[in-house]
Design a protein around this motif. Structure first.
Motif, short mmCIF file in Angstrom:
data_model
loop_
_atom_site.label_atom_id
_atom_site.label_comp_id
_atom_site.label_asym_id
_atom_site.label_seq_id
_atom_site.Cartn_x
_atom_site.Cartn_y
_atom_site.Cartn_z
N LEU A 39 47.03 40.59 34.12
CA LEU A 39 47.60 41.76 34.79
C LEU A 39 48.84 41.37 35.59
CD1 LEU A 39 44.31 43.47 36.04
CD2 LEU A 39 45.73 44.17 34.10
N HIS A 40 48.81 40.20 36.20
CA HIS A 40 49.96 39.72 36.97
C HIS A 40 51.16 39.45 36.06
CE1 HIS A 40 51.74 38.01 40.60
NE2 HIS A 40 52.16 36.99 39.88
N ARG A 41 50.87 39.14 34.78
CA ARG A 41 51.93 38.79 33.83
C ARG A 41 52.24 39.92 32.85
NH1 ARG A 41 49.62 34.38 35.73
NH2 ARG A 41 50.75 32.39 35.77
N GLY A 42 51.85 41.14 33.17
CA GLY A 42 52.32 42.26 32.38
C GLY A 42 51.31 42.99 31.53
N ALA A 43 50.06 42.51 31.47
CA ALA A 43 49.05 43.29 30.77
C ALA A 43 48.83 44.61 31.52
CB ALA A 43 47.74 42.51 30.67
N SER A 44 48.38 45.61 30.81
CA SER A 44 48.22 46.95 31.38
C SER A 44 46.75 47.25 31.62
CB SER A 44 48.82 47.99 30.42
OG SER A 44 48.35 49.29 30.72
N ARG A 45 46.41 47.60 32.86
CA ARG A 45 45.03 47.99 33.14
C ARG A 45 44.63 49.20 32.30
NH1 ARG A 45 41.40 46.94 37.35
NH2 ARG A 45 42.98 45.71 38.45
N GLN A 46 45.58 50.14 32.14
CA GLN A 46 45.29 51.32 31.32
C GLN A 46 45.10 50.93 29.85
OE1 GLN A 46 47.84 51.05 33.51
NE2 GLN A 46 46.97 52.36 35.13
N GLY A 47 45.92 49.99 29.39
CA GLY A 47 45.80 49.53 28.00
C GLY A 47 44.47 48.83 27.75
N VAL A 48 44.04 48.01 28.71
CA VAL A 48 42.74 47.34 28.58
C VAL A 48 41.63 48.38 28.58
CG1 VAL A 48 41.13 45.75 29.70
CG2 VAL A 48 43.58 45.20 29.64
N SER A 49 41.72 49.36 29.49
CA SER A 49 40.69 50.40 29.55
C SER A 49 40.62 51.18 28.24
CB SER A 49 40.99 51.37 30.71
OG SER A 49 40.91 50.70 31.95
N ARG A 50 41.76 51.44 27.65
CA ARG A 50 41.79 52.19 26.38
C ARG A 50 41.07 51.41 25.28
NH1 ARG A 50 46.56 53.52 26.80
NH2 ARG A 50 47.53 51.76 25.73
N ARG B 156 33.74 45.70 31.29
CA ARG B 156 34.15 46.71 32.27
C ARG B 156 34.00 46.18 33.70
NH1 ARG B 156 31.26 50.95 28.86
NH2 ARG B 156 32.93 51.96 27.67
N ARG B 157 32.94 45.42 33.94
CA ARG B 157 32.75 44.83 35.28
C ARG B 157 33.85 43.83 35.59
NH1 ARG B 157 27.31 45.00 33.55
NH2 ARG B 157 27.33 42.80 32.95
N VAL B 158 34.28 43.09 34.57
CA VAL B 158 35.39 42.14 34.77
C VAL B 158 36.65 42.90 35.16
CG1 VAL B 158 36.94 40.55 33.57
CG2 VAL B 158 34.47 40.36 33.24
N LEU B 159 36.97 43.97 34.44
CA LEU B 159 38.19 44.72 34.75
C LEU B 159 38.10 45.35 36.14
CD1 LEU B 159 40.93 45.71 33.75
CD2 LEU B 159 39.77 47.71 32.78
N ALA B 160 36.92 45.85 36.51
CA ALA B 160 36.76 46.46 37.83
C ALA B 160 36.98 45.44 38.94
CB ALA B 160 35.38 47.09 37.94
N ALA B 161 36.65 44.18 38.69
CA ALA B 161 36.78 43.13 39.71
C ALA B 161 38.19 42.54 39.76
CB ALA B 161 35.77 42.02 39.44
N ALA B 162 39.03 42.85 38.79
CA ALA B 162 40.34 42.19 38.67
C ALA B 162 41.36 42.79 39.64
CB ALA B 162 40.85 42.31 37.24
N ASN B 163 42.33 41.96 40.00
CA ASN B 163 43.40 42.39 40.89
C ASN B 163 44.69 41.70 40.46
OD1 ASN B 163 45.22 42.73 43.14
ND2 ASN B 163 43.45 43.26 44.40
N GLN B 164 45.69 42.51 40.10
CA GLN B 164 46.94 41.94 39.58
C GLN B 164 47.76 41.23 40.64
OE1 GLN B 164 46.29 45.15 39.90
NE2 GLN B 164 48.02 46.21 40.86
N LEU B 165 47.40 41.37 41.92
CA LEU B 165 48.15 40.70 42.99
C LEU B 165 47.78 39.23 43.13
CD1 LEU B 165 48.10 43.43 45.77
CD2 LEU B 165 49.96 42.89 44.18
N SER B 166 46.69 38.82 42.53
CA SER B 166 46.30 37.42 42.59
C SER B 166 47.33 36.57 41.86
CB SER B 166 44.92 37.23 41.97
OG SER B 166 44.52 35.88 42.05
#
Length: 316
Positions: free
Chosen positions: A164-175, A190-200
């Motif tokens: 996510l920090h390098r340009g992946a899309s949270r919306q694209g992953v969700s889709r 889904r739990r992995v995505l919910a725990a993720a933060n692109q600011l890391s």
């Protein structure tokens, strides 16, 4: 009697891989290649693929893992798509504590059967496939999904944060997750995505954040900006209402390498400036992440002291 000439030193250009066939086409004899290996002038990265030893041993272990994928690509004659951890490495994502197996999706029954290769029978839509430097690999979004389904939670979140920090899309992953509804391990992903933060900004920051959340602390703010007498500082994790910072030492990255004197000097300058502003901080280095009891106690003491000094934070 004339003395036999010494074998030539095999010269492989810096930051390049060469196959056995390429070396032979460069007029090196088999005996010369073997002698160069024995003398450690070159290294065998994969069967039939070589690199200059002077280059190879300057690489960090995680960078060597990327070059091992590249070596596999050179040695493979199959039509492959690199997936999972291998795709993550090729994209430059942070990969922590994963094996260096090569992950591929094969389109034919007669694919790569060599050692250290994990073959996946996957139907990957073309829009989820990318091409990079001649490699075919899963897109960033698809790579996140595949890793989130396969890997343990902490490893998967490290990759997802980095992606996510390098340009992946949270919306694209969700889709993609929605398209795969009903597949194995989708709830886990889904739990992995919910725990993720692109600011890391590093694997260490991700691991620290996950531990803090697991231990029941309130969610910290990531990359919090603080103005000091020597300039603006960005705190890795912070509770601004308590003026408490958790600072992960990125210099150690994965291997615990000691920071240089110049790095330590800059740390002290920043710490002094922050203390003058009333901030408290806990500095954490990579090896300490694996000693959870002592790390939790350090953070808990600092947190309780900050609560005593500044009052309890407002309820979320």
């Amino acid at each position: 009697m004339l003395a036999s000439s010494a074998p030539r030193v095999v010269d492989i250009p810096h930051a390049r891989l060469m196959t056995f066939s390429e070396l032979r086409r460069s007029n090196y004899e088999e005996s010369e290649i073997a002698a160069a290996l024995r003398a450690r002038h070159i290294v065998r990265v994969r069967h039939g693929v070589y690199a200059s030893a002077a280059f190879w041993w300057t690489l960090k272990p995680w960078d060597r893992d990327v070059w091992k994928v590249r070596a596999h690509h050179l040695s493979s004659r199959s039509e492959l798509i690199y997936t999972h951890v291998s795709a993550a490495r090729l994209w430059g994502m942070d990969v922590w504590n994963a094996t260096n197996d090569i992950h591929v999706a094969q389109r034919t029954r007669h694919g790569d059967n060599s050692a250290g290769v994990v073959r996946h029978k996957l139907m990957i839509p073309e829009e989820q496939v990318a091409t990079q430097d001649g490699f075919r690999l899963t897109s960033k979004d698809r790579t996140v999904v595949d890793c989130a389904k396969l890997l343990p939670h902490e490893l998967a979140v490290v990759i997802t944060d980095s992606a996510l920090h390098r340009g992946a899309s949270r919306q694209g992953v969700s889709r993609i997750l929605e398209e795969q509804a009903g597949y194995a391990n989708i709830s886990k992903a889904r739990r992995v995505l919910a725990a993720a933060n692109q600011l890391s900004e590093s694997a260490g920051e991700t691991r620290l954040r996950l531990k803090v959340m697991k231990w029941g602390f309130p969610p910290p703010t990531l990359q919090y900006e603080i103005d000091t007498a020597i300039g603006r500082h960005r705190a890795d994790l912070a509770w601004p209402e308590l003026m408490l910072i958790l600072e992960f030492d990125g210099e150690t990255k994965y291997n615990g390498t000691a920071p240089t004197d110049s790095v330590l000097l800059e740390e002290r300058k920043r710490e002094t400036a922050l203390m003058e502003c009333g901030w408290t901080f806990v500095r954490i280095r990579w090896p300490q992440l694996d000693h959870e009891a002592s790390l939790r106690n350090r953070i808990l003491r600092a947190y309780n002291n900050a609560v005593y000094t500044h009052g309890r934070p407002p309820a979320a």
